[in-house]
Design an enzyme around this catalytic site. Structure first.
Site, mmCIF file in Angstrom:
data_model
loop_
_atom_site.group_PDB
_atom_site.id
_atom_site.type_symbol
_atom_site.label_atom_id
_atom_site.label_comp_id
_atom_site.label_asym_id
_atom_site.label_seq_id
_atom_site.Cartn_x
_atom_site.Cartn_y
_atom_site.Cartn_z
ATOM 1 C CB CYS A 77 -13.774 -14.118 38.036
ATOM 2 S SG CYS A 77 -14.997 -12.936 38.629
ATOM 3 N NE ARG A 120 -16.535 -9.037 29.736
ATOM 4 C CZ ARG A 120 -15.790 -9.068 30.835
ATOM 5 N NH1 ARG A 120 -15.546 -7.962 31.507
ATOM 6 N NH2 ARG A 120 -15.289 -10.204 31.266
ATOM 7 C CD GLN A 124 -12.892 -15.920 35.488
ATOM 8 O OE1 GLN A 124 -12.752 -14.833 34.939
ATOM 9 N NE2 GLN A 124 -11.892 -16.499 36.143
ATOM 10 N NE ARG A 171 -11.051 -15.521 31.329
ATOM 11 C CZ ARG A 171 -11.681 -14.339 31.312
ATOM 12 N NH1 ARG A 171 -11.709 -13.588 32.393
ATOM 13 N NH2 ARG A 171 -12.327 -13.932 30.240
ATOM 14 C CG HIS A 207 -17.243 -14.829 32.738
ATOM 15 N ND1 HIS A 207 -16.630 -14.838 31.501
ATOM 16 C CD2 HIS A 207 -16.499 -13.988 33.514
ATOM 17 C CE1 HIS A 207 -15.576 -14.036 31.539
ATOM 18 N NE2 HIS A 207 -15.471 -13.522 32.746
ATOM 19 C CG ASP A 215 -17.789 -12.303 40.812
ATOM 20 O OD1 ASP A 215 -16.953 -11.371 40.861
ATOM 21 O OD2 ASP A 215 -18.562 -12.468 39.841
HETATM 22 N N1 CP Z 1 -12.588 -11.890 35.158
HETATM 23 C C1 CP Z 1 -12.831 -11.078 34.110
HETATM 24 O O1 CP Z 1 -13.574 -11.413 33.192
HETATM 25 O O2 CP Z 1 -12.153 -9.899 34.158
HETATM 26 P P1 CP Z 1 -12.388 -8.624 33.227
HETATM 27 O O3 CP Z 1 -13.731 -8.049 33.590
HETATM 28 O O4 CP Z 1 -11.252 -7.700 33.579
HETATM 29 O O5 CP Z 1 -12.350 -9.047 31.793
HETATM 30 N N1 NVA Z 2 -19.864 -11.000 38.056
HETATM 31 C C1 NVA Z 2 -18.936 -10.006 37.574
HETATM 32 C C2 NVA Z 2 -17.782 -10.656 36.879
HETATM 33 C C3 NVA Z 2 -16.764 -9.730 36.317
HETATM 34 C C4 NVA Z 2 -15.661 -10.420 35.591
HETATM 35 C C5 NVA Z 2 -19.667 -9.058 36.635
HETATM 36 O O1 NVA Z 2 -20.470 -9.532 35.831
HETATM 37 O O2 NVA Z 2 -19.431 -7.864 36.704
#
Ligand code: CP
Ligand code: NVA
Length: 302
Positions: free
Chosen positions: A261, A104, A134, A289, A131, A221
């Site tokens: 998400c 990540r 997700q 997930r 993502h 989101d």
């Molecule tokens: N939806 C998601 O990826 O959540 P986190 O940022 O908590 O991992």
């Molecule tokens: N779009 C958001 C998703 C978090 C899971 C971000 O990138 O912060």
């Protein structure tokens, strides 16, 4: 799965997605019935985080444990890559210890470089661009609640961000109709938009009501993703009218589901009432997930 890695949603064909979802359903069934599924016994996943996470961190680590394997959490605060060690070296060395890498981070190029320089499967756990994990969970949730994917209409209201980018590719790959409503200046990534606009099942709207009309699944989101915190106030103003609320949901199909998400900002991209009315679907999405990623890891690392 035909690809060695899961870096972008476009790494997956429709057949790949259906294979993952079938195995994910099996993983969920097994967990409900306390059946073990230890296909990654003795294997280790290295998890790289340069951004915060709750769901991704816990679902990957728990998933590895449940599959009989082990996961190691590496953050920029305590690993040498946080002090500038090149990806080339980190990826080469980690590949000699672990059987898969989940990453990540900010730049998609960094995730791609892990795959390029390493020799084990790399899974994108969120970048600024995509993502995919997700969206696998989201497709699993839609299928679970609505019984199908192909032919259903999905609608996205809000920022054309990483989750939106992956959803567009995933939904169209599965034969769904995809409508995106974003304010001008907040469109999905141009490469993803250009590819989508070749598909008659894709619509880019400026009016959320046009996108939500008759939709079977309504997605949103946060307006400011991780790394965009300094623009949060400007974004809040720019996204006025792009909120998922009960009035907007009244336009969607009967029994439409809402997906988010998480984390959610109630009162911004979604009202507290809309969230509460669909909390069950949103928490199922978060749960899925775990099952979807276990399927991906079993297929890539098994
Ligand atoms: N939806 C998601 O990826 O959540 P986190 O940022 O908590 O991992
Ligand atoms: N779009 C958001 C998703 C978090 C899971 C971000 O990138 O912060």
């Amino acid at each position: 799965m035909t690809s060695k890695h899961l870096l972008k949603m476009s790494d997956l064909s429709q057949a790949d997605i259906l294979e993952i979802l079938a195995l994910a359903d099996q993983m969920k069934f097994n967990r409900r019935h306390e059946l073990t599924h230890r296909v990654l016994e003795g294997k280790t996943l290295g998890m790289i985080f340069t951004k915060a996470s709750t769901r991704t961190r816990v679902s990957f680590e728990t998933g590895m444990f449940q599959l009989g394997g082990h996961a190691i959490n590496l953050t920029s605060a305590d690993a040498q890559f946080g002090r500038g060690e090149p990806i080339e070296d980190t990826a080469n060395v980690l590949s000699r210890y672990v059987d898969g890498i989940m990453i990540r981070t900010f730049a998609q190029q960094d995730a791609d470089d892990f795959a390029r320089y390493g020799s084990v499967p790399v899974i994108n756990g969120l970048t600024d661009l995509e993502h995919p994990c997700q969206i696998l969970a989201d497709l699993m949730t839609i299928r679970e609640h609505l019984g199908a994917l192909a032919g259903l209409t999905v609608c996205w209201v809000g920022d054309g961000n990483n989750v939106c980018n992956s959803l567009i590719t995933g939904a169209l790959t599965c034969g769904m109709k995809m409508r995106v409503a974003c304010p001008v200046g907040y469109d999905p990534h141009p490469d993803i938009l250009n590819a989508a606009q070749k598909n008659p099942d894709f619509v880019l709207a400026r009016d959320p009501r046009e996108a939500a009309e008759g939709a079977h699944a309504v997605f949103t989101d946060v307006f400011a993703s991780m790394g965009q915190e300094k623009d949060a106030q400007k974004r809040l103003a720019d996204f006025a009218g792009f909120q998922v609320n009960m009035e907007l949901l009244a336009l969607s199909a009967e029994n439409a589901i809402v997906q988010h998400c998480l984390p959610a900002h109630r009162g911004e991209e979604i009202t507290a009432a809309a969230f509460a009315a669909h909390a069950n679907e949103i928490y199922d999405e978060a749960e899925n997930r775990l099952h979807a990623q276990k399927a991906v890891m079993a297929l890539l690392m098994g």
